[in-house]
Scaffold this motif. Structure first.
Motif, PDB file in Angstrom:
ATOM      1  N   TRP A  46      41.027  22.707   2.956  1.00 46.75           N
ATOM      2  CA  TRP A  46      41.656  24.460   2.206  1.00 46.75           C
ATOM      3  C   TRP A  46      41.229  24.186   0.542  1.00 46.75           C
ATOM      4  CZ3 TRP A  46      45.520  27.198   3.822  1.00 46.75           C
ATOM      5  CH2 TRP A  46      46.165  27.437   3.508  1.00 46.75           C
TER       6      TRP A  46
ATOM      7  N   CYS B  85      40.178  28.766   0.751  1.00 47.52           N
ATOM      8  CA  CYS B  85      40.579  30.160  -0.182  1.00 47.52           C
ATOM      9  C   CYS B  85      39.348  30.297  -0.737  1.00 47.52           C
ATOM     10  CB  CYS B  85      41.512  29.058  -1.116  1.00 47.52           C
ATOM     11  SG  CYS B  85      43.198  28.411  -0.851  1.00 47.52           S
TER      12      CYS B  85
ATOM     13  N   CYS C 280      37.679  33.116   1.426  1.00 45.66           N
ATOM     14  CA  CYS C 280      38.495  34.373   1.997  1.00 45.66           C
ATOM     15  C   CYS C 280      38.444  35.464   0.377  1.00 45.66           C
ATOM     16  CB  CYS C 280      40.378  33.624   2.225  1.00 45.66           C
ATOM     17  SG  CYS C 280      40.534  33.205   3.139  1.00 45.66           S
TER      18      CYS C 280
ATOM     19  N   PRO D 274      45.557  32.815   2.675  1.00 42.59           N
ATOM     20  CA  PRO D 274      45.945  31.644   3.643  1.00 42.59           C
ATOM     21  C   PRO D 274      47.855  31.507   3.296  1.00 42.59           C
ATOM     22  CG  PRO D 274      44.120  30.414   2.305  1.00 42.59           C
ATOM     23  CD  PRO D 274      44.445  32.064   1.691  1.00 42.59           C
TER      24      PRO D 274
ATOM     25  N   VAL E 143      48.633  28.346   7.998  1.00 37.49           N
ATOM     26  CA  VAL E 143      47.345  28.164   8.407  1.00 37.49           C
ATOM     27  C   VAL E 143      46.922  26.525   7.597  1.00 37.49           C
ATOM     28  CG1 VAL E 143      44.937  28.601   7.505  1.00 37.49           C
ATOM     29  CG2 VAL E 143      46.422  30.441   8.289  1.00 37.49           C
TER      30      VAL E 143
ATOM     31  N   SER F 298      41.356  37.814   7.766  1.00 40.58           N
ATOM     32  CA  SER F 298      41.950  37.219   7.323  1.00 40.58           C
ATOM     33  C   SER F 298      41.657  35.845   7.741  1.00 40.58           C
ATOM     34  CB  SER F 298      42.728  37.306   8.376  1.00 40.58           C
ATOM     35  OG  SER F 298      43.471  37.589   9.757  1.00 40.58           O
ATOM     36  N   ALA F 299      42.608  35.328   7.104  1.00 35.53           N
ATOM     37  CA  ALA F 299      42.590  34.358   7.069  1.00 35.53           C
ATOM     38  C   ALA F 299      42.455  33.142   8.080  1.00 35.53           C
ATOM     39  CB  ALA F 299      43.504  33.363   6.194  1.00 35.53           C
ATOM     40  N   ALA F 300      43.800  33.415   9.006  1.00 39.49           N
ATOM     41  CA  ALA F 300      44.273  33.451  10.656  1.00 39.49           C
ATOM     42  C   ALA F 300      42.498  33.345  11.612  1.00 39.49           C
ATOM     43  CB  ALA F 300      45.195  34.314  11.281  1.00 39.49           C
TER      44      ALA F 300
ATOM     45  N   VAL G 223      40.212  30.886  10.152  1.00 35.84           N
ATOM     46  CA  VAL G 223      40.272  29.473  10.707  1.00 35.84           C
ATOM     47  C   VAL G 223      40.169  29.231  12.233  1.00 35.84           C
ATOM     48  CG1 VAL G 223      42.231  27.439  11.748  1.00 35.84           C
ATOM     49  CG2 VAL G 223      42.044  29.114   8.789  1.00 35.84           C
TER      50      VAL G 223
END
Length: 696
Positions: A623, A627, A630, A638, A642, A671-673, A676
């Protein structure tokens, strides 16, 4: 028929008075007249005209009379003997023999023999007359010379003995193997030597062209060889001591890849010590290569010529002598055929000699032990390569390019100097950017031609901006390990675990903390198809790291440390043994990484000071790393949903994040999405591979 000046002229054919006398002695005293003239007439018109019998060549007013010709020949000989005291040698040849006499220390008999041998080589008529003596043994050669030069037999034999000054200097020696013509039995220093002696009125060193040559100053200093300082700390005072004490048998064998600066080191040493430097020629005056036998003879001559001078000799490309055979076909090298002579020379030569070679291959161990020093001149370490690049082409390429190009471990100074010289000659046509690109292209081409990897277009040791060892899931405190190694500067670590968990990256980060170079070696760098080469490559890797004070990281070490109990081939055992030996003797920091810990040799495992397991990222690490990425991508933080998706990725590694970051260059992640999703795709590939095992 009288002597005019220094030439005798008959029918337009000129002959030096002394050569005229020698010719008559060969014909009359030694009996060559039997081949020269018979009842059918004179067999060599040119010789007849030169000695005063031209009127017997195709006589128009009288019949040929053999007895009359013989009687006239004896009369001409008697007249020549009466005038022998005023039959001078060619002025140029006489002066040159005098110069060499001062250099080597020739006796009057030596000088007479040398003058005759040179004249025999140059004067066609004298040689054709001597052919009438037929094939001679070494004993008959000495007798013939005694008659021709009017000297005692004993003096001639002494002057031409194998231990004589003439023979040791190589100026004149007798071929004692076979019977031959007089000219064939008298072997001169080189093919060009006779011509130079008779026609070049110059200093004695110039007369030795094609044999030895003066070496000019180089463009490097001893300070440019700091990477071999331990060897220089022995070599420099030893050479100075040898000169001060006139120590004999001083021989240094220096080997290294082409272009590493061996000949420049010889020049730097000579300059620093105040020595004259001479080189044994590898090609003659026409630019044709000289074989090993001739080069050894030239070396022997140089030892005689410069024994009384503050000098040093360079014998470059010694493969011509030590490795010019074909052992697999039973053909011995030039040195092996003259083993006793070589051994004696290496023990007695008066002038210190540097023997230069690209490798030790083919060098008989019996010769190696007779050298005072044997050491390698490797490619300079990275810091030194950067300095060389800066000095040669700092105005052609920028600092970043210098640092990147210097990463190439096989980049020899000569390669840089040559490429720089070429580009500078056409720099105006290329422009600044074109010159920089062309310089790199030349470097690449040369490295590829030498069988090395080409220039790297990016720094492989550069860590990503978001790198932090806290994102490594290890079973040891890596910060504590780093602090300990920083203090000890020595240690052997084995890092094991799944691919992508950060083993190699940690080694790179650790080298930065230790502020030392990093040498990364992979199996492909060290493995060879040739028997014994693997062990040599491993030894070289450790030695180079030792010399440069580098952290050595061998990736995929399982290829070298497989359990010997399962070895099938002998070379597999030798490979492990070499690796263990090098690990034990290495004094720096060594890191081995592997994905296959279970297959390593048990003895190898005991030799590692610390074995650290690298595992998949913990949920909290994954995690936090998400971050950071990003933020690096200028994407929004995020969202909470997520986090649930991230928690389901149990086989996530820092390597997966690095792969996704590379994708961003051509497939933007905004984007964070999206980030991922890309990570999920990476993990699914690994999961798919895992499920596939056993179905093939």
């Amino acid at each position: 028929m009288a002597i005019r000046g220094i030439l005798r002229v008959e029918d337009g054919i000129k002959m030096d008075p002394i050569v005229h006398l020698w010719t008559l002695r060969i014909l009359v005293v030694l009996g060559a007249h039997r081949e020269f003239v018979n009842s059918f007439g004179i067999q060599n018109d040119s010789v007849a005209k030169a000695i005063g019998l031209g009127h017997w060549v195709e006589p128009s007013t009288r019949q040929f009379d053999l007895k009359a010709v013989q009687a006239e020949l004896r009369k001409i000989h008697r007249q020549a003997e009466k005038q022998s005291s005023i039959a001078p040698m060619s002025a140029c040849l006489h002066r040159n023999v005098g110069r060499l006499s001062d250099l080597v220390g020739l006796s009057p008999t030596d000088r007479r023999i040398l003058e005759f041998a040179v004249s025999l080589q140059n004067d066609r008529l004298l040689d054709e007359t001597a052919e009438g003596l037929g094939l001679l043994s070494s004993t008959k050669v000495c007798h013939a010379l005694a008659v021709i030069l009017d000297l005692p037999d004993a003096e001639i034999r002494t002057a031409l003995s194998p231990q004589s000054i003439l023979a040791c200097s190589g100026l004149v020696s007798v071929d004692r193997k076979d019977i031959n013509s007089l000219r064939g039995k008298l072997d001169l220093l080189s093919d060009e030597f006779a011509d130079l002696m008779a026609s070049s009125d110059a200093d004695p060193i110039s007369l030795l062209r094609g044999t030895v040559s003066v070496v000019g100053p180089g463009h490097l200093n001893l300070t440019d060889y700091s990477h071999i300082q331990p060897s220089l700390e022995i070599l420099h005072p030893y050479l100075r001591h040898a000169a001060t004490t006139s120590r004999r048998g001083v021989n240094i064998f220096l080997h290294g890849a082409p272009g590493t600066g061996k000949s420049q080191l010889a020049r730097a040493l000579a300059n620093d010590l105040g020595f004259e430097l001479f080189e044994v020629a590898s090609e003659d005056a026409d630019g044709d290569p000289v074989d090993g036998k001739r080069r050894l003879r030239a070396f022997r001559a140089a030892q005689s010529f410069f024994a009384q001078r503050q000098a040093m000799i360079v014998f470059d490309e010694v493969e011509d002598v030590f490795d010019d055979g074909a052992s697999m076909f039973g053909v011995k090298s030039t040195a092996q055929l003259r083993k006793a002579w070589i051994n004696r020379t290496l023990e007695e030569n008066p002038v210190p000699t540097l023997w230069l070679a690209n490798s030790l291959r083919g060098l008989d161990p019996a010769f190696i032990r007779r050298f005072d020093m044997v050491f390698e001149l490797p490619v300079p370490p990275k810091k030194q390569r950067e300095l060389i690049l800066q000095e040669n082409c700092g105005d052609l390429i920028d600092a970043a390019s210098i640092s990147r190009i210097a990463e190439t471990e096989f980049l020899a100074p000569a390669v840089v100097a040559k490429a720089s010289s070429v580009i500078r000659s056409i720099r105006g046509e290329l422009g600044q950017s074109g010159a920089a690109a062309a310089f790199e292209r030349l470097i690449c081409n040369t490295l590829e031609a030498q069988g090395h990897k080409t220039l790297l277009q990016h720094d492989p040791n550069r860590l990503p901006e978001v790198y932090d060892p806290i994102f490594i899931h290890a079973d040891a405190d890596l910060a504590s390990v780093s602090a300990g190694l920083l203090s000890a500067r020595s240690g052997r670590l084995c890092l094991y675990g799944p691919p992508g968990t950060g083993k190699t990256a940690y080694g790179r980060w650790l080298a930065q903390q230790l502020d030392c170079p990093l040498h990364v070696k992979r199996a492909s760098d060290l493995m060879s198809m040739w028997v014994g080469e693997n062990e040599k490559n491993i030894a070289n890797a450790f030695r180079q790291a030792e010399v440069e004070g580098a952290l050595l990281l061998i990736d995929e070490v399982d290829g070298f440390l497989q359990d010997r109990r399962g070895a099938i081939r002998g070379w597999e055992v030798n490979l492990v043994n070499e690796m263990l030996s090098q690990m034990e003797s290495f004094s720096g920091v060594f890191i081995a990484s592997t994905n296959l810990m279970a297959g390593l040799d048990q003895a190898a495992l005991r030799r590692f000071d610390l074995k650290v397991k690298f595992d998949f990222l913990r949920t909290d690490q994954a995690w936090e790393l998400l971050c950071r990425h990003c933020a690096e991508l200028n994407a929004a933080a995020p969202p909470a949903d997520v986090r649930t998706r991230m928690a389901s990725l149990h086989r996530l590694t820092p390597g997966d994040f690095a792969a996704v970051a590379r994708q961003h260059r051509f497939h933007p992640i905004t984007s964070a999405a999206m980030l991922v999703s890309a990570l999920e795709a990476e993990c699914s590939v690994k999961e798919g591979l895992k499920r596939s095992i056993g179905f093939f």
